[in-house]
Design an enzyme around this catalytic site. Structure first.
Site, PDB file in Angstrom:
ATOM      1  N   ASN A   9       0.867  -1.182   0.000  1.00 27.60           N
ATOM      2  CA  ASN A   9       0.000   0.000   0.000  1.00 27.60           C
ATOM      3  C   ASN A   9       0.902   1.230   0.000  1.00 27.60           C
ATOM      4  O   ASN A   9       1.446   1.607   1.043  1.00 27.60           O
ATOM      5  CB  ASN A   9      -0.893  -0.024   1.247  1.00 27.60           C
ATOM      6  CG  ASN A   9      -1.738   1.238   1.364  1.00 27.60           C
ATOM      7  OD1 ASN A   9      -1.848   2.009   0.417  1.00 27.60           O
ATOM      8  ND2 ASN A   9      -2.327   1.447   2.531  1.00 27.60           N
ATOM      9  N   TRP A  10       1.046   1.832  -1.166  1.00 28.73           N
ATOM     10  CA  TRP A  10       1.963   2.985  -1.282  1.00 28.73           C
ATOM     11  C   TRP A  10       1.326   4.278  -0.767  1.00 28.73           C
ATOM     12  O   TRP A  10       1.985   5.317  -0.741  1.00 28.73           O
ATOM     13  CB  TRP A  10       2.419   3.155  -2.736  1.00 28.73           C
ATOM     14  CG  TRP A  10       3.322   2.052  -3.208  1.00 28.73           C
ATOM     15  CD1 TRP A  10       3.808   1.006  -2.464  1.00 28.73           C
ATOM     16  CD2 TRP A  10       3.857   1.885  -4.530  1.00 28.73           C
ATOM     17  NE1 TRP A  10       4.610   0.204  -3.243  1.00 28.73           N
ATOM     18  CE2 TRP A  10       4.656   0.711  -4.514  1.00 28.73           C
ATOM     19  CE3 TRP A  10       3.738   2.600  -5.721  1.00 28.73           C
ATOM     20  CZ2 TRP A  10       5.337   0.253  -5.647  1.00 28.73           C
ATOM     21  CZ3 TRP A  10       4.418   2.139  -6.847  1.00 28.73           C
ATOM     22  CH2 TRP A  10       5.205   0.976  -6.811  1.00 28.73           C
ATOM     23  N   LYS A  11       0.063   4.222  -0.425  1.00 23.84           N
ATOM     24  CA  LYS A  11      -0.656   5.411   0.079  1.00 23.84           C
ATOM     25  C   LYS A  11      -0.453   6.578  -0.895  1.00 23.84           C
ATOM     26  O   LYS A  11      -0.342   6.358  -2.090  1.00 23.84           O
ATOM     27  CB  LYS A  11      -0.207   5.749   1.500  1.00 23.84           C
ATOM     28  CG  LYS A  11      -0.195   4.531   2.420  1.00 23.84           C
ATOM     29  CD  LYS A  11      -0.097   4.885   3.861  1.00 23.84           C
ATOM     30  CE  LYS A  11       0.066   3.598   4.675  1.00 23.84           C
ATOM     31  NZ  LYS A  11      -0.190   3.759   6.077  1.00 23.84           N
ATOM     32  N   HIS A  95      -9.782   0.899   4.552  1.00 23.80           N
ATOM     33  CA  HIS A  95      -8.526   1.143   5.276  1.00 23.80           C
ATOM     34  C   HIS A  95      -8.799   2.133   6.406  1.00 23.80           C
ATOM     35  O   HIS A  95      -9.610   3.045   6.257  1.00 23.80           O
ATOM     36  CB  HIS A  95      -7.472   1.694   4.306  1.00 23.80           C
ATOM     37  CG  HIS A  95      -6.102   1.721   4.902  1.00 23.80           C
ATOM     38  ND1 HIS A  95      -5.698   2.708   5.771  1.00 23.80           N
ATOM     39  CD2 HIS A  95      -5.043   0.860   4.776  1.00 23.80           C
ATOM     40  CE1 HIS A  95      -4.449   2.453   6.144  1.00 23.80           C
ATOM     41  NE2 HIS A  95      -4.028   1.342   5.552  1.00 23.80           N
ATOM     42  N   GLU A  97      -7.241   4.595   7.415  1.00 26.28           N
ATOM     43  CA  GLU A  97      -7.031   6.010   7.059  1.00 26.28           C
ATOM     44  C   GLU A  97      -8.238   6.562   6.304  1.00 26.28           C
ATOM     45  O   GLU A  97      -8.563   7.748   6.421  1.00 26.28           O
ATOM     46  CB  GLU A  97      -5.729   6.152   6.259  1.00 26.28           C
ATOM     47  CG  GLU A  97      -4.518   5.955   7.167  1.00 26.28           C
ATOM     48  CD  GLU A  97      -3.254   5.479   6.473  1.00 26.28           C
ATOM     49  OE1 GLU A  97      -3.186   5.527   5.233  1.00 26.28           O
ATOM     50  OE2 GLU A  97      -2.325   5.042   7.183  1.00 26.28           O
ATOM     51  N   GLU A 167      -5.787  -5.002  10.588  1.00 27.38           N
ATOM     52  CA  GLU A 167      -4.812  -3.918  10.752  1.00 27.38           C
ATOM     53  C   GLU A 167      -5.135  -3.118  12.015  1.00 27.38           C
ATOM     54  O   GLU A 167      -5.936  -2.172  11.959  1.00 27.38           O
ATOM     55  CB  GLU A 167      -4.866  -2.974   9.553  1.00 27.38           C
ATOM     56  CG  GLU A 167      -4.492  -3.617   8.243  1.00 27.38           C
ATOM     57  CD  GLU A 167      -3.856  -2.603   7.311  1.00 27.38           C
ATOM     58  OE1 GLU A 167      -2.713  -2.813   6.923  1.00 27.38           O
ATOM     59  OE2 GLU A 167      -4.499  -1.581   7.004  1.00 27.38           O
ATOM     60  N   GLY A 173       1.898   2.429  10.768  1.00 24.72           N
ATOM     61  CA  GLY A 173       2.829   3.554  10.637  1.00 24.72           C
ATOM     62  C   GLY A 173       3.486   3.971  11.939  1.00 24.72           C
ATOM     63  O   GLY A 173       4.086   5.039  12.031  1.00 24.72           O
ATOM     64  N   SER A 213       2.968  -1.962  10.539  1.00 25.86           N
ATOM     65  CA  SER A 213       4.416  -1.918  10.787  1.00 25.86           C
ATOM     66  C   SER A 213       5.120  -3.238  10.490  1.00 25.86           C
ATOM     67  O   SER A 213       6.024  -3.648  11.220  1.00 25.86           O
ATOM     68  CB  SER A 213       4.703  -1.457  12.219  1.00 25.86           C
ATOM     69  OG  SER A 213       4.253  -0.129  12.401  1.00 25.86           O
ATOM     70  N   GLY A 234       2.630  -1.010   4.403  1.00 23.60           N
ATOM     71  CA  GLY A 234       2.643   0.400   4.036  1.00 23.60           C
ATOM     72  C   GLY A 234       4.069   0.908   3.890  1.00 23.60           C
ATOM     73  O   GLY A 234       4.712   0.733   2.848  1.00 23.60           O
ATOM     74  N   GLY A 235       4.590   1.514   4.953  1.00 26.01           N
ATOM     75  CA  GLY A 235       5.884   2.183   4.908  1.00 26.01           C
ATOM     76  C   GLY A 235       6.998   1.369   4.259  1.00 26.01           C
ATOM     77  O   GLY A 235       7.735   1.868   3.401  1.00 26.01           O
TER      78      GLY A 235
HETATM   79  C1  PEP Z   1      -1.026   0.174   5.893  1.00 28.57           C
HETATM   80  O1  PEP Z   1      -1.003   1.261   5.396  1.00 28.57           O
HETATM   81  O2  PEP Z   1      -1.953  -0.601   5.628  1.00 28.57           O
HETATM   82  C2  PEP Z   1       0.043  -0.208   6.814  1.00 28.57           C
HETATM   83  C3  PEP Z   1      -0.027  -1.379   7.397  1.00 28.57           C
HETATM   84  O3  PEP Z   1       1.054   0.685   6.990  1.00 28.57           O
HETATM   85  P1  PEP Z   1       2.468   0.422   7.739  1.00 28.57           P
HETATM   86  O4  PEP Z   1       3.017  -0.873   7.193  1.00 28.57           O
HETATM   87  O5  PEP Z   1       3.306   1.588   7.424  1.00 28.57           O
HETATM   88  O6  PEP Z   1       2.159   0.288   9.198  1.00 28.57           O
END
Ligand code: PEP
Length: 258
Positions: A9-11, A95, A97, A167, A173, A213, A234-235
């Protein structure tokens, strides 16, 4: 048998040029990796560019959201049909967010899940509790409401086409991932709910990803758990070597889950 899945997930990161470079790095970094499915979800604006890089590879293309209508007066929105045209197979829905910053509620997410399915997309339905909810012992109630709301009205055959992502919001994040034990108890609970919503067979075949994370140094113990069918990342998915390391670990953990 469930094939593990890792979704990037590049957001809201990456111009087309940056996304192309990152996708190339991932494609090259994953040469020869087997036993795991991989999907990259760039921003809408980079879907075509990334789709071009992934053409001819085993990597899939996905989007981070979709509207529920096929077309109409919905300024700024993108429909499932538009995503399919660009080669998307998957769409992340619900998600945290989107829930937090865009006010998405379970009813709306349910409409999106139905629309995605109707257009042949695989929805990745995200559920997860906030820190305060975990602290007051509401984790199971929260994810149950989100799951039942997101899947409301779907028949067993449709539920079978949905991927779930657990999640925990406090892990997204933050660098604080859930422990394998914390993730497993929620995954097992969600699988039980899928059994009620559809059937035991559907629940057993469903893929439930963990997100929050995920990094190269913590994915090993998570993916060692048969309840955890992969990750939503994500990150760490914004750096090709890190993402490739995660995928390699998942692939090496061994193909299908029981
Ligand atoms: C996400 O955006 O779904 C996510 C899990 O982000 P991160 O890996 O940065 O926690």
């Amino acid at each position: 048998m469930r094939t593990p899945l890792v979704v990037a997930n590049w957001k809201m990161h990456g111009t087309c040029a940056e996304a192309r470079t990152l996708a190339l790095g991932v494609r090259e970094g994953l040469q020869g990796v087997e036993g795991v499915e991989v999907v990259l979800c760039p921003p809408f604006t980079a879907l075509a560019a990334v789709g071009g890089v992934l053409a001819g590879s085993r990597l899939g293309l996905g989007a981070q959201d979709a509207h529920w209508e096929a077309a109409g007066a919905f300024t700024g929105a993108v429909s499932p049909a538009m995503l399919v045209e660009l080669g998307c197979r998957v769409v992340i829905l619900g998600h945290s967010e989107r829930r937090q910053h865009f006010g998405e509620r379970d009813e709306m997410i349910n409409q999106k899940v139905r629309a995605a399915l109707a257009h042949g997309l695989t929805p990745i339905l995200c559920v997860g509790e906030r820190e305060e909810e975990r602290e007051r012992g509401a984790t199971f109630a929260v994810v149950e409401t989100q799951l039942r709301g997101g899947l409301a009205g779907l028949g067993a055959a449709e539920v079978a086409r949905v991927v779930l992502a657990y999640e925990p919001v406090w892990a997204i994040g933050t660098g604080r991932n859930a422990t394998p034990e914390q993730a497993v108890e929620v995954h097992a609970f969600l699988r039980g709910l899928l059994g009620e919503a559809a059937s035991k067979e559907v629940a057993q075949a469903a893929r439930i990803l963990y997100g929050g994370s995920v990094k190269p140094d913590n994915v090993g113990p998570l993916i060692a758990e048969p309840e955890i069918d992969g990750g939503l990342v994500g990150g760490a998915s914004l750096r090709a070597p890190e993402f490739a390391a995660i995928v390699r670990t998942v692939g090496a953990a061994g193909g299908g889950r029981p």
